[in-house]
Design a protein around this motif. Structure first.
Motif: not given
Length: 205
Positions: A75-101
């Protein structure tokens, strides 16, 4: 992306979100909004107002919803999106992420997570500590995968589902939207109906 980050929610999940943001070292300033007026500081960061003030900060801040409840976060994020907020993605530095994720906005990836190749994770998800998500998974919007959960290959998790701590999901399994699993649950076949599931293997309760 802006140089200041505002986190909605200063306790519980919000603290972990702030910890990730601090370790990412991308923002010059980080602060909280929280409706509990007794909280003035959290993680050494200032609480600058209540959550309904988020819209007033849209122009100068990235805004992240650090609320654990899936429906409230949506509910909160959709309202922020409607208002044009900049919403980041937060990824801990110790995460392991493969290709094409692909990881969408408003999602938090905690410490020790492994996400293998060709997986898609939607908006506003929580991928919690020491979870593993194998290849070709689809995690839809506003899903919470609790600490120590393990998803095998080609799993699909419907939106607003909450997988409890230590949930295990076998390969090629689809889980319907809006489901909950109990701690230590093992899912070995499709869950087609919204509900709460517990046990080894899971049963609906």
């Amino acid at each position: 992306m802006k140089n200041k980050l505002l986190i909605i929610g200063a306790s519980g999940h919000g603290k972990v979100v702030a910890d990730i943001a601090l370790k990412m070292n991308k923002w010059q300033s980080i602060a909280f909004l929280d409706d509990n007026q007794n909280i003035k500081l959290s993680m050494g960061l200032e609480v600058v107002g209540k959550s309904d003030k988020a819209i007033e900060h849209i122009n100068g801040w990235d805004i992240f919803v650090g609320v654990g409840n899936n429906a409230t976060r949506k509910k909160i994020q959709e309202r922020l999106e409607t208002e044009g907020a900049s919403i980041p993605t937060l990824i801990h530095p110790n995460t392991v992420i493969g290709e094409q994720v692909d990881i969408a906005s408003g999602t938090a990836i905690m410490a020790g997570v492994v996400i293998n190749c060709c997986t898609k994770i939607g908006k506003g998800c929580i991928i919690n500590t020491s979870t593993s998500i194998d290849h070709d998974n689809t995690i839809e919007d506003y899903v919470h995968i609790s600490p120590g959960s393990h998803l095998a290959g080609t799993v699909k998790v419907g939106q607003l589902t909450w997988l409890g701590i230590g949930t295990i999901v076998s390969n090629n399994v689809n889980i319907a939207s809006g489901c909950k699993t109990g701690a230590g649950s093992v899912v070995v076949k499709d869950i087609n109906e919204t509900g709460t599931y517990i046990g080894v293997p899971v049963r609906r309760v």
